[in-house]
Design a protein around this motif. Structure first.
Motif, mmCIF file in Angstrom:
data_model
loop_
_atom_site.group_PDB
_atom_site.id
_atom_site.type_symbol
_atom_site.label_atom_id
_atom_site.label_comp_id
_atom_site.label_asym_id
_atom_site.label_seq_id
_atom_site.Cartn_x
_atom_site.Cartn_y
_atom_site.Cartn_z
ATOM 1 N N TRP A 43 -1.310 8.901 -6.453
ATOM 2 C CA TRP A 43 0.260 8.151 -7.622
ATOM 3 C C TRP A 43 0.761 7.247 -6.279
ATOM 4 N N THR A 44 0.877 7.711 -5.467
ATOM 5 C CA THR A 44 1.579 6.768 -4.327
ATOM 6 C C THR A 44 0.718 6.053 -3.150
ATOM 7 N N ASN A 45 -0.790 6.459 -3.452
ATOM 8 C CA ASN A 45 -1.523 5.556 -2.647
ATOM 9 C C ASN A 45 -1.619 4.187 -3.727
ATOM 10 N N THR A 46 -2.002 4.216 -5.153
ATOM 11 C CA THR A 46 -2.123 3.444 -5.697
ATOM 12 C C THR A 46 -1.125 2.637 -6.407
ATOM 13 N N MET A 47 -0.094 3.213 -5.710
ATOM 14 C CA MET A 47 1.211 2.232 -5.715
ATOM 15 C C MET A 47 1.596 1.207 -4.681
ATOM 16 N N GLU A 49 -1.062 0.412 -3.115
ATOM 17 C CA GLU A 49 -2.221 -0.386 -3.366
ATOM 18 C C GLU A 49 -1.788 -1.924 -4.308
ATOM 19 N N VAL A 50 -0.927 -1.353 -5.506
ATOM 20 C CA VAL A 50 -0.852 -2.272 -6.429
ATOM 21 C C VAL A 50 0.759 -3.357 -5.608
ATOM 22 N N LEU A 51 1.348 -3.004 -4.855
ATOM 23 C CA LEU A 51 2.784 -3.374 -4.859
ATOM 24 C C LEU A 51 2.711 -3.353 -3.353
ATOM 25 N N SER A 52 1.776 -3.648 -2.777
ATOM 26 C CA SER A 52 0.869 -4.499 -0.950
ATOM 27 C C SER A 52 1.215 -5.845 -1.371
ATOM 28 N N GLN A 54 2.397 -7.897 -3.676
ATOM 29 C CA GLN A 54 3.519 -8.335 -3.775
ATOM 30 C C GLN A 54 4.370 -9.118 -3.070
#
Length: 59
Positions: A43-47, A49-52, A54
């Motif tokens: 979950w942390t890795n996904t977040m 990838e999603v937020l970086s 932005q």
């Protein structure tokens, strides 16, 4: 864990550590928490990838 748990002798292998009764007590709770820990890491890795992207755009 102390660096030399057996009277100054270092641990020889991973199986040495598991056969040590003190480590068996630690292995059970760690093993039961492992799946949840992996899920949290994914979950942390996904977040990240999603937020970086932005963060890069807004900075």
């Amino acid at each position: 864990m102390p660096p030399f748990p057996r009277g100054g002798r270092t641990l020889d292998s991973a199986t040495d550590r598991i056969t040590d009764p003190w480590d068996r007590e630690l292995l059970e709770p760690a093993s039961s928490c492992h799946p949840r820990t992996l899920r949290q890491m994914r979950w942390t890795n996904t977040m990240i990838e999603v937020l970086s992207p932005q963060l890069l755009v807004s900075a």
